[in-house]
Structure formats: C-alpha cells, structure tokens
Design a protein around this motif. Sequence first.
Motif, PDB file in Angstrom:
ATOM      1  N   GLU A 205       0.355 -12.960  11.563  1.00 37.43           N
ATOM      2  CA  GLU A 205       0.540 -12.647  12.754  1.00 37.43           C
ATOM      3  C   GLU A 205       1.196 -11.473  12.971  1.00 37.43           C
ATOM      4  N   ALA A 206       1.734 -10.916  11.799  1.00 38.90           N
ATOM      5  CA  ALA A 206       2.650  -9.760  11.924  1.00 38.90           C
ATOM      6  C   ALA A 206       1.973  -8.336  12.181  1.00 38.90           C
ATOM      7  N   ASP A 207       2.568  -7.413  12.850  1.00 36.13           N
ATOM      8  CA  ASP A 207       1.830  -6.185  12.899  1.00 36.13           C
ATOM      9  C   ASP A 207       2.241  -5.419  11.685  1.00 36.13           C
ATOM     10  N   ILE A 208       3.457  -5.737  11.011  1.00 31.94           N
ATOM     11  CA  ILE A 208       3.827  -5.061   9.746  1.00 31.94           C
ATOM     12  C   ILE A 208       4.632  -6.049   8.793  1.00 31.94           C
ATOM     13  N   VAL A 209       4.402  -5.907   7.655  1.00 33.13           N
ATOM     14  CA  VAL A 209       5.300  -6.672   6.697  1.00 33.13           C
ATOM     15  C   VAL A 209       5.991  -5.897   6.023  1.00 33.13           C
ATOM     16  N   LEU A 210       7.193  -6.029   5.796  1.00 38.78           N
ATOM     17  CA  LEU A 210       8.126  -4.917   4.812  1.00 38.78           C
ATOM     18  C   LEU A 210       8.676  -5.868   3.839  1.00 38.78           C
ATOM     19  N   LEU A 211       8.854  -5.270   2.526  1.00 39.54           N
ATOM     20  CA  LEU A 211       9.677  -5.894   1.362  1.00 39.54           C
ATOM     21  C   LEU A 211      10.960  -4.967   1.427  1.00 39.54           C
ATOM     22  N   PRO A 212      11.949  -5.503   1.707  1.00 38.39           N
ATOM     23  CA  PRO A 212      13.278  -4.675   1.571  1.00 38.39           C
ATOM     24  C   PRO A 212      13.269  -4.577  -0.104  1.00 38.39           C
ATOM     25  N   THR A 236      -3.163 -11.059   5.337  1.00 35.91           N
ATOM     26  CA  THR A 236      -2.715 -10.689   6.534  1.00 35.91           C
ATOM     27  C   THR A 236      -3.311  -9.389   6.881  1.00 35.91           C
ATOM     28  N   PRO A 237      -3.749  -9.056   8.298  1.00 34.58           N
ATOM     29  CA  PRO A 237      -4.198  -7.665   8.550  1.00 34.58           C
ATOM     30  C   PRO A 237      -3.145  -6.910   8.655  1.00 34.58           C
ATOM     31  N   ALA A 238      -1.929  -7.035   8.532  1.00 38.96           N
ATOM     32  CA  ALA A 238      -0.730  -6.235   8.739  1.00 38.96           C
ATOM     33  C   ALA A 238      -0.637  -5.421   7.360  1.00 38.96           C
ATOM     34  N   PRO A 239      -0.109  -4.111   7.463  1.00 41.22           N
ATOM     35  CA  PRO A 239       0.081  -3.341   6.515  1.00 41.22           C
ATOM     36  C   PRO A 239       1.251  -3.877   5.655  1.00 41.22           C
ATOM     37  N   VAL A 240       1.254  -4.058   4.497  1.00 40.88           N
ATOM     38  CA  VAL A 240       2.539  -4.586   3.855  1.00 40.88           C
ATOM     39  C   VAL A 240       3.176  -3.462   2.828  1.00 40.88           C
ATOM     40  N   VAL A 241       4.484  -2.992   3.212  1.00 38.62           N
ATOM     41  CA  VAL A 241       5.024  -1.940   2.688  1.00 38.62           C
ATOM     42  C   VAL A 241       6.386  -2.294   1.853  1.00 38.62           C
ATOM     43  N   GLY A 242       6.538  -2.119   0.849  1.00 41.80           N
ATOM     44  CA  GLY A 242       7.721  -2.406  -0.004  1.00 41.80           C
ATOM     45  C   GLY A 242       8.554  -1.118  -0.238  1.00 41.80           C
ATOM     46  N   VAL A 243       9.904  -1.211  -0.459  1.00 43.90           N
ATOM     47  CA  VAL A 243      10.807  -0.170  -0.882  1.00 43.90           C
ATOM     48  C   VAL A 243      11.468  -0.562  -2.520  1.00 43.90           C
ATOM     49  N   SER A 244      11.254   0.317  -3.320  1.00 42.71           N
ATOM     50  CA  SER A 244      11.787   0.151  -4.875  1.00 42.71           C
ATOM     51  C   SER A 244      13.073  -0.468  -4.659  1.00 42.71           C
ATOM     52  N   PRO A 245      13.486  -1.583  -5.496  1.00 40.37           N
ATOM     53  CA  PRO A 245      14.809  -1.879  -5.726  1.00 40.37           C
ATOM     54  C   PRO A 245      15.196  -1.092  -6.960  1.00 40.37           C
ATOM     55  N   ILE A 246      14.521  -0.461  -7.527  1.00 38.08           N
ATOM     56  CA  ILE A 246      14.870   0.306  -9.021  1.00 38.08           C
ATOM     57  C   ILE A 246      14.531   1.654  -8.950  1.00 38.08           C
ATOM     58  N   ALA A 334      -4.483   3.440   9.105  1.00 40.17           N
ATOM     59  CA  ALA A 334      -5.813   3.812   8.109  1.00 40.17           C
ATOM     60  C   ALA A 334      -6.733   2.641   8.043  1.00 40.17           C
ATOM     61  N   THR A 335      -6.332   1.478   8.427  1.00 45.74           N
ATOM     62  CA  THR A 335      -7.058   0.206   8.231  1.00 45.74           C
ATOM     63  C   THR A 335      -7.510  -0.242   9.408  1.00 45.74           C
ATOM     64  N   PRO A 336      -9.030  -0.743   9.465  1.00 42.39           N
ATOM     65  CA  PRO A 336      -9.619  -0.993  10.613  1.00 42.39           C
ATOM     66  C   PRO A 336      -8.747  -1.812  11.743  1.00 42.39           C
ATOM     67  N   ALA A 337      -8.042  -2.860  11.167  1.00 43.51           N
ATOM     68  CA  ALA A 337      -7.169  -3.645  11.969  1.00 43.51           C
ATOM     69  C   ALA A 337      -6.412  -3.117  12.831  1.00 43.51           C
ATOM     70  N   GLY A 338      -5.643  -1.715  12.408  1.00 44.59           N
ATOM     71  CA  GLY A 338      -4.781  -1.008  12.879  1.00 44.59           C
ATOM     72  C   GLY A 338      -3.371  -1.746  13.200  1.00 44.59           C
ATOM     73  N   VAL A 339      -2.558  -1.261  13.882  1.00 48.95           N
ATOM     74  CA  VAL A 339      -1.239  -1.705  14.026  1.00 48.95           C
ATOM     75  C   VAL A 339      -0.961  -2.109  15.547  1.00 48.95           C
ATOM     76  N   GLY A 340      -0.210  -3.104  15.789  1.00 50.62           N
ATOM     77  CA  GLY A 340       0.168  -3.068  17.307  1.00 50.62           C
ATOM     78  C   GLY A 340      -1.057  -3.808  18.297  1.00 50.62           C
ATOM     79  N   GLY A 341      -2.273  -4.019  17.733  1.00 52.60           N
ATOM     80  CA  GLY A 341      -3.222  -4.432  18.508  1.00 52.60           C
ATOM     81  C   GLY A 341      -2.979  -6.123  18.452  1.00 52.60           C
ATOM     82  N   ALA A 342      -2.713  -6.843  19.397  1.00 52.47           N
ATOM     83  CA  ALA A 342      -2.662  -8.233  19.236  1.00 52.47           C
ATOM     84  C   ALA A 342      -3.772  -8.910  19.871  1.00 52.47           C
TER      85      ALA A 342
END
Length: 342
Positions: A205-212, A236-246, A334-342
């Motif tokens: 149900e997230a709008d955004i998923v982040l991987l620190p 999940t319809p939410a975009p999943v974005v990560g940050v490299s630990p390396i 850019a994805t059809p689901a978009g962000v923030g649309g509940a």
Amino acid sequence: MGQDCLMRITALAGGVGGARFLRGLRDALDADPVLAQSEITIIANTGDDITLFGLRVSPDVDTLLYTLGGGISERQGWGRDEDTRQVMGELAAYGVGPQWFGLGDKDLGTHIARSLWLGEGATPSEITTRLAQRWGLPERGLRLLPMSDQPVETHVIVTRPEGPEAIHFQQWWVGEGAATPAERFAAVGLDRAVAAPGVLDAIREADIVLLPPSNPIVSIGIILGVSGVRDALRGTPAPVVGVSPIISGKPVRGHADTCLEVVGVEASARGVAGLYADFLDGWLVDPQDAGQPAPAGVRWTPRAYDAPLLMGDRAGAARLARAALDLALEVGSATPAGVGGA
Ligand code: GDP
Ligand code: CA
C-alpha cells in the motif's frame, strides 16, 4: 498531488546505514512544505538479534530507535550517547563474557525492558511499538516494524584450521571483524519466519518504497528472505528505488564487500543492484560508478548522484535521501499507477 500530500513511504533497513539514511529522509520531508505530513514505515532487519547475558539484543532495531529518536552515539553510529560501561566491567570481573559486544549501561536498559516484556509474552512487534513510543517516533510520522515476530538469527559458517564452524553473525562481524574466512551464511529460523503484522501491507500500500544503503546480504537480504516480502516488492504498484551501499567496489563502512564475496556476488553497485533486479525501478549510485551498466533484465539506467554518494553529516544524509525520493517520484510518475494516488 494536492497541496498537502500525505505520502506513504516504506523502507527496508538494517542498522547504521539504514538509520542515518532514514533520519535524513525524515529531515528532508520535514523541510518540504508539501510532503511534511508524509509517513515513513520502516521494516527492520532482526536477523542480527542475539541473546547476551540472558538479554535479548536487537542491534538494528535499537540503532534505528536511537538514531531516529535522538539518543544515538554519533561517534560510534550505534549505542546510546554519553554511555558508560560499568556493567560490562562488573561482568568482566566475574569472568562473564562475551566481552567483544560492548553494551553500555544506558543501552542495557533497552535490552532489559525488551527481555522483560518478552518474558511476559509480548511479541517483538508490540515491544518495538512500546520502545518507539518512548523515542517519540509516532509523533514524527515514523512507524517501526520488525520484519518478523519469529526469531531469526544469522549465522556464519567459518573455516577454522580444525574445520568448519557455525558461529553467530555478531561473533564473526563484531568479535572477529569479519576477518575469519567464511563459507556461507545461514539465517537460522528464516524458513519459518512470517512477516510481522503490517509488513506486507506497508509494501503493498506504499506510494514509494526505498532501500537505504543497508548491507545487501545480512540486512536487506535477510528481510527479503521473510516469506511474502519479496513477492510484495515485486507486486507493489509503488516505485521501488535503492541507494548503493558500495562505492567503487568498497563499502563506506563495515564489511559489506566481504559479505558479497561470501555469496559470490561482485562487490560493486551493479552487483548489489543485481540482487534486487526483480523488483527494483531505480538505483542511485556514486558518480564513480556511473559507467556501470544496469543488471540484466531491467529497463532502467542507474542514476548517478550529483556528489559522492556519502551521507557525511545529517544534512548530507538529508540531501542524499531527497535525491532517492526524487528519483522514486520521477520513475513512479512514469508508471501507470503513478504516485500518491490512494
Ligand atoms: P549495519 O546493520 O549497522 O551494518 O547497517 P546497515 O546494514 O543499515 O548499513 C550498512 C551499509 O551502509 C554498509 O554496507 C555501508 O556501506 C553503507 N553505508 C554507510 N554509510 C554510507 C554512506 O554514507 N553512503 C553509502 N552509499 N553507503 C553507506
Ligand atoms: Ca546490522
């Protein structure tokens, strides 16, 4: 998106890397007049948990609590600020070990409370909620969930002159500085662990998923092994974005490169992204790693940060977290689901 946008951000996190990033993310959201009301749900690795001196210690949960609650030792990155080691000294005088895991006196209060509540029958989820209340997390729009209420303990099969031996991850990492050659990791209990209440919904149900930039093997990798988590990330319809630990083949701190070697994955930003390729929609890397191609099978290109991919101080962490958030907003729209649309 409206004027005041309540975004639901979900993050998977280990200890120091995860906590510093998420404190930066909270700061970045608070500084944004539109996104300030957004909520962050943190799914914490509990595979580092260990019983010491009869007390249940949950290192990553505690690092998250102290960092987000303002009680962390900034110098160490873990443990309580301005703590002392009187109890450890007393234990040493009795010949009671291990002495390699430094538990400060204030920190011990957390472990005693947790152990007491476990003894009374409370679940790790319930206990984490109580601990988070004391640290003021709910008021700041921060929800902290352990990945599972079942015990999981990561072990390392090390190679000794006498032959292989299975030891707790903490003994290898803290006690032996990850210097003892390791054959493999074994996450004891992970095959029986189910996601804690709220974990799978927080991803779905997230709008955004982040991987620190948490350790990809022993922090994020363990959370991904909890039944249902990986499927939830894929679905999940939410975009999943990560940050490299390396960065340029090296972990910024700790021994993430050693962990990657143990599992036979290249210690590079690309190597780590490959571990997440089935659900990742964006990947923030250091400018030095900008030339590396994306892992096989993905449709995106890694995004180079406009500065070294370092959190440095608290403001630097906020800036980096903001960049990860912006990347997620960009790929999400850019994805059809978009962000923030509940
Ligand atoms: P741990 O449980 O305390 O080991 O912490 P985590 O698993 O959350 O994070 C450890 C990872 O954070 C290590 O792999 C580090 O390389 C990474 N890390 C720590 N600080 C930074 C930073 O400033 N920038 C980046 N890119 N990674 C970092
Ligand atoms: Ca950890």
